[in-house]
Design a protein around this motif. Sequence first.
Motif, short mmCIF file in Angstrom:
data_model
loop_
_atom_site.label_atom_id
_atom_site.label_comp_id
_atom_site.label_asym_id
_atom_site.label_seq_id
_atom_site.Cartn_x
_atom_site.Cartn_y
_atom_site.Cartn_z
N LYS A 107 0.83 -1.20 0.00
CA LYS A 107 0.00 0.00 0.00
C LYS A 107 0.87 1.26 0.00
CE LYS A 107 -3.89 -0.19 0.12
NZ LYS A 107 -4.87 -0.34 -0.98
N ALA A 108 2.00 1.20 0.71
CA ALA A 108 2.92 2.34 0.72
C ALA A 108 3.50 2.58 -0.67
CB ALA A 108 4.04 2.10 1.73
N ASP A 109 3.82 1.49 -1.37
CA ASP A 109 4.33 1.61 -2.74
C ASP A 109 3.31 2.29 -3.64
OD1 ASP A 109 6.66 0.36 -1.97
OD2 ASP A 109 6.08 -1.62 -2.72
N GLU A 110 2.03 1.94 -3.46
CA GLU A 110 0.97 2.55 -4.27
C GLU A 110 0.88 4.05 -4.03
OE1 GLU A 110 -2.65 0.54 -3.38
OE2 GLU A 110 -1.95 -1.41 -4.13
N LEU A 111 1.19 4.48 -2.78
CA LEU A 111 1.14 5.89 -2.44
C LEU A 111 2.45 6.61 -2.80
CD1 LEU A 111 -0.55 5.72 1.09
CD2 LEU A 111 -1.61 6.49 -1.05
N GLY A 112 3.44 5.86 -3.27
CA GLY A 112 4.74 6.45 -3.58
C GLY A 112 5.55 6.77 -2.34
N ILE A 113 5.30 6.06 -1.25
CA ILE A 113 5.99 6.30 0.02
C ILE A 113 7.25 5.46 0.08
CG2 ILE A 113 5.83 5.95 2.53
CD1 ILE A 113 2.86 6.66 2.29
N ARG A 114 8.34 6.09 0.43
CA ARG A 114 9.63 5.40 0.56
C ARG A 114 9.57 4.44 1.76
NH1 ARG A 114 11.81 9.46 -0.22
NH2 ARG A 114 12.39 10.27 1.82
N THR A 115 10.06 3.22 1.57
CA THR A 115 9.96 2.18 2.59
C THR A 115 11.32 1.58 2.90
OG1 THR A 115 7.70 1.61 1.94
CG2 THR A 115 8.92 -0.04 3.19
N TYR A 116 11.58 1.36 4.18
CA TYR A 116 12.78 0.66 4.64
C TYR A 116 12.34 -0.59 5.40
CZ TYR A 116 15.36 5.01 3.76
OH TYR A 116 15.91 6.13 3.19
N VAL A 117 12.97 -1.73 5.11
CA VAL A 117 12.69 -2.98 5.81
C VAL A 117 13.83 -3.27 6.79
CG1 VAL A 117 12.35 -5.47 5.59
CG2 VAL A 117 11.32 -3.92 3.91
N ILE A 118 13.48 -3.37 8.07
CA ILE A 118 14.46 -3.67 9.12
C ILE A 118 14.16 -5.07 9.64
CG2 ILE A 118 15.41 -2.98 11.36
CD1 ILE A 118 13.48 -0.43 9.46
N GLU A 119 14.82 -6.08 9.08
CA GLU A 119 14.50 -7.47 9.39
C GLU A 119 14.76 -7.82 10.85
OE1 GLU A 119 16.54 -9.95 6.63
OE2 GLU A 119 15.33 -9.28 4.90
N SER A 120 15.65 -7.09 11.52
CA SER A 120 15.95 -7.37 12.92
C SER A 120 14.83 -6.90 13.85
CB SER A 120 17.26 -6.69 13.32
OG SER A 120 17.21 -5.30 13.04
N MET A 121 13.88 -6.13 13.32
CA MET A 121 12.77 -5.63 14.13
C MET A 121 11.66 -6.68 14.14
SD MET A 121 11.01 -1.86 14.09
CE MET A 121 10.29 -1.99 12.45
N ALA A 122 11.87 -7.72 14.96
CA ALA A 122 10.93 -8.83 15.06
C ALA A 122 10.00 -8.63 16.25
CB ALA A 122 11.69 -10.15 15.19
N ARG A 123 8.90 -9.38 16.26
CA ARG A 123 7.90 -9.21 17.30
C ARG A 123 8.38 -9.73 18.66
NH1 ARG A 123 1.54 -10.70 16.32
NH2 ARG A 123 0.68 -9.54 18.09
#
Length: 378
Positions: free
Chosen positions: A54-70
């Motif tokens: 959904k962020a991609d559809e809005l043109g929002i820049r996204t960062y994935v932090i894989e270490s940020m687990a639940r």
Amino acid sequence: MNSEKADNKKVCYVITLPDLGGAQSHVYEIMAGMKQYGYEAVLLVGKRGWLTEKADELGIRTYVIESMAREISPVKDLRAIYELRSILLQEKPSLVHCHSSKAGIVGRIAARLCNIPNVFTAHGWAFTDGVQPGKRFLYRNIENLVGYITDKVICVSEYDLALGRKYLPAHADKMVAIHNCIPDVTTNLVRDWDKAEKREFLNCIVVARFTQQKRNIEIMYIVREILDSGKNIKVTFVGDGPEFEKATLVADNLQLGENVVFLGARTDVAELLPNFDVFLLLSNWEGFPISIIEAMRAGLPIIASDVGGVKEAVKDGVNGYLVHKNDTDLVGILSSLSENYEIKAQFGVQGRRDYQQYFAVRNMLEKVEFVYRCILRK
């Protein structure tokens, strides 16, 4: 420098999981809605999924932090703080807005290390009633510590606001209640009770993940009891989760057949809702469920557990029924509704009115933007 900060209206939104759910829908609406006030959104999330799409559809820049687990993991959590700090130093936002318990902790720490103001939205406190005592004690103490580096806390219900002020009194003045709100839909996605089919069975929908928080499996035993009493009911479950396979086995063992349907995770809930007579949600704990607001928007009567902030949307005997956690009257409520079309219609129409008056998305966006302005003015 002060002038540069005043002109900068970039907000980094931090959330642990991207899977479709109440918190994720909320973040999406905030990111999309804040654009009208001149804010630029950047998304920081633990992995890719519905929210990143959904962020991609809005043109929002996204960062994935894989270490940020639940799950709590000191090594991963420290790594997540380091990665978040690096991204924040690169992006230089004027504000960091954190969502969910884990992201709320590591995100606020990283923001403070960068000397960037932050706000945390508590989508139901991790120490709320119904959570295991050990976890409640742990998260209450963690939230108390992190509260000292927090500029503002948004609670999604008056219930959570009272709970936060009770258990985190040192930070009570930082807290404000802003209900979850959602945008309206076209009239074809609202149940027309004047034209709706009068069925010989009660057609219910449950939109909830299969987790310890939700009492979905308990609903199946209630369905069996209603069927054994000679009444007819059908329940459709929308959602997945760690207890999904267990739920399907229970349905098979109870020989529920076509009376229980599993649709899995869906993105077309708004299209599904008008086809049902009742929205049902049983929970052990809640913050303020967006799924209930979606059902009210669609004009459905609500039957929901009286936990958390649910009673701030569901008015017992007005737009639905509130069920106490161990209430044995639910079988009677469902059985009576199956025979009373007028009450279902009355509740559904009133729920739609309540949504339009109190839970339209503009209400939430105006209040969140006011919180942003108050923080940035400092």
